[in-house]
Motif scaffolding. Structure first.
Motif, mmCIF file in Angstrom:
data_model
loop_
_atom_site.group_PDB
_atom_site.id
_atom_site.type_symbol
_atom_site.label_atom_id
_atom_site.label_comp_id
_atom_site.label_asym_id
_atom_site.label_seq_id
_atom_site.Cartn_x
_atom_site.Cartn_y
_atom_site.Cartn_z
ATOM 1 N N SER A 33 0.780 -1.174 -0.057
ATOM 2 C CA SER A 33 -0.148 0.212 0.011
ATOM 3 C C SER A 33 0.977 1.117 -0.044
ATOM 4 C CB SER A 33 -0.843 -0.123 1.124
ATOM 5 O OG SER A 33 -1.456 1.244 1.467
ATOM 6 N N ARG A 34 1.934 1.207 0.844
ATOM 7 C CA ARG A 34 2.904 2.400 0.617
ATOM 8 C C ARG A 34 3.579 2.619 -0.676
ATOM 9 N NH1 ARG A 34 6.527 2.433 6.149
ATOM 10 N NH2 ARG A 34 6.904 0.351 5.457
ATOM 11 N N ARG A 35 3.722 1.557 -1.295
ATOM 12 C CA ARG A 35 4.506 1.295 -2.683
ATOM 13 C C ARG A 35 3.452 2.186 -3.418
ATOM 14 N NH1 ARG A 35 4.213 -2.147 -6.215
ATOM 15 N NH2 ARG A 35 3.965 -3.741 -4.667
ATOM 16 N N ARG A 36 2.166 1.623 -3.195
ATOM 17 C CA ARG A 36 1.264 2.115 -4.552
ATOM 18 C C ARG A 36 1.034 3.598 -4.064
ATOM 19 N NH1 ARG A 36 -0.610 -3.106 -3.520
ATOM 20 N NH2 ARG A 36 -2.047 -2.235 -1.795
ATOM 21 N N ARG A 40 1.336 6.407 -6.878
ATOM 22 C CA ARG A 40 -0.026 7.241 -7.155
ATOM 23 C C ARG A 40 0.528 8.731 -6.886
ATOM 24 N NH1 ARG A 40 -3.756 3.496 -3.485
ATOM 25 N NH2 ARG A 40 -4.291 1.827 -5.130
ATOM 26 N N ARG A 41 1.247 9.003 -5.909
ATOM 27 C CA ARG A 41 1.503 10.317 -5.630
ATOM 28 C C ARG A 41 2.466 10.895 -6.939
ATOM 29 N NH1 ARG A 41 2.643 8.758 -0.192
ATOM 30 N NH2 ARG A 41 1.023 9.459 0.856
ATOM 31 N N GLU A 42 3.331 9.782 -7.440
ATOM 32 C CA GLU A 42 4.145 10.331 -8.562
ATOM 33 C C GLU A 42 3.257 10.390 -9.863
ATOM 34 O OE1 GLU A 42 7.405 7.478 -10.724
ATOM 35 O OE2 GLU A 42 7.957 7.649 -8.787
ATOM 36 N N ASP A 43 2.293 9.431 -9.898
ATOM 37 C CA ASP A 43 1.366 9.668 -11.129
ATOM 38 C C ASP A 43 0.441 10.828 -11.056
ATOM 39 O OD1 ASP A 43 2.179 7.280 -12.155
ATOM 40 O OD2 ASP A 43 0.309 6.172 -11.542
#
Length: 200
Positions: A33-36, A40-43
Motif C-alpha cells: 500500500s505504501r509503495r502504491r 500514485r503520488r508520482e502519477d
C-alpha cells in the motif's frame, strides 16, 4: 487437558496458521500500500504537470486566436481615409485633406523636404493634430520653402544666364516634399500613407 489439545491440535494449528497468514498478509499489504501510494503520488504529480502544460497551451492558443482575430479585423476593417496634398501659398503650408468618408483619429504628419536654394539643406516639419473628419484638412507650415524659392528665383533672375535659363529652359525653383501621414482608424488600428508633392 492434554487430551483436549491432542484432539484439537489440527484445529489449533489451522487457527495459528490463519493468524500468522493474516498478520503476514497485513504486513505485506501495508508495504504494498505504501509503495502504491508513492506510485500514485508520482502519477498525480505527472498528471498535474500535464494539466499545467495543457492550460499553458490553451492560454497560448487563446492568445493566438485573439491576435488572429485582431489582425483579421484590422485587415478587413472598412475604413475609408484618403489624403490629397496641396500647397497653400498664403499660409506657406503644405495642406493635407481627408478626402475619404471616415474620420482619421490621432493624425500626425511628417514632412521632409530638401531645399535646393539652401545648398541642399534638409527640412523636416512634424505636426500632430488629433482627429481629422472627412473633408477636414491639416496644414503643415513650411515657411522655409517660400524663403528658399525667393532666394533661388532671385539668383536666377539676377544674372543674364539665369534669366536665359528661366525663359528658354523653364528653369525655376522646385521643391519635392515627402509626406508621411499617420492616423488610427475607428477601431484604433494604425495606418500610414506616404505621399509625394512637388512645388515650383
Amino acid at each position: 487437558m492434554w487430551d483436549w489439545f491432542a484432539e484439537h491440535v489440527v484445529e489449533l494449528a489451522g487457527w495459528l496458521l490463519t493468524v500468522v497468514a493474516t498478520v503476514v498478509g497485513w504486513v505485506t499489504e501495508h508495504r504494498g500500500s505504501r509503495r502504491r501510494d508513492a506510485e500514485r503520488r508520482e502519477d498525480i504529480g505527472t498528471l498535474e504537470g500535464q494539466v499545467a502544460a495543457l492550460r499553458d497551451q490553451a492560454a497560448s492558443l487563446q492568445e493566438a486566436n485573439e491576435l488572429a482575430a485582431r489582425a483579421l479585423r484590422r485587415d478587413t476593417e472598412d475604413s475609408h481615409v484618403e489624403w490629397a496634398v496641396g500647397w497653400d501659398e498664403d499660409r506657406c503650408s503644405l495642406v493635407l485633406t481627408n478626402t475619404g468618408r471616415d474620420v482619421a483619429h490621432d493624425v500626425a504628419v511628417v514632412v521632409n523636404a530638401v531645399l535646393p536654394g539652401s545648398g541642399g539643406r534638409f527640412h523636416r516639419a512634424v505636426t500632430s493634430v488629433g482627429d481629422v473628419p472627412d473633408g477636414g484638412s491639416v496644414a503643415v507650415p513650411v515657411p522655409e520653402a517660400v524663403e528658399d524659392r525667393k532666394r533661388v528665383n532671385g539668383m536666377l533672375a539676377g544674372n543674364p544666364m539665369g534669366r536665359y535659363m528661366m525663359v528658354m529652359q523653364g528653369a525655376r525653383w522646385r521643391c519635392r516634399f515627402d509626406v508621411d501621414v499617420m492616423w488610427k482608424t475607428d477601431e484604433g488600428f494604425p495606418r500610414v500613407r506616404h505621399l509625394d508633392h512637388a512645388v515650383s
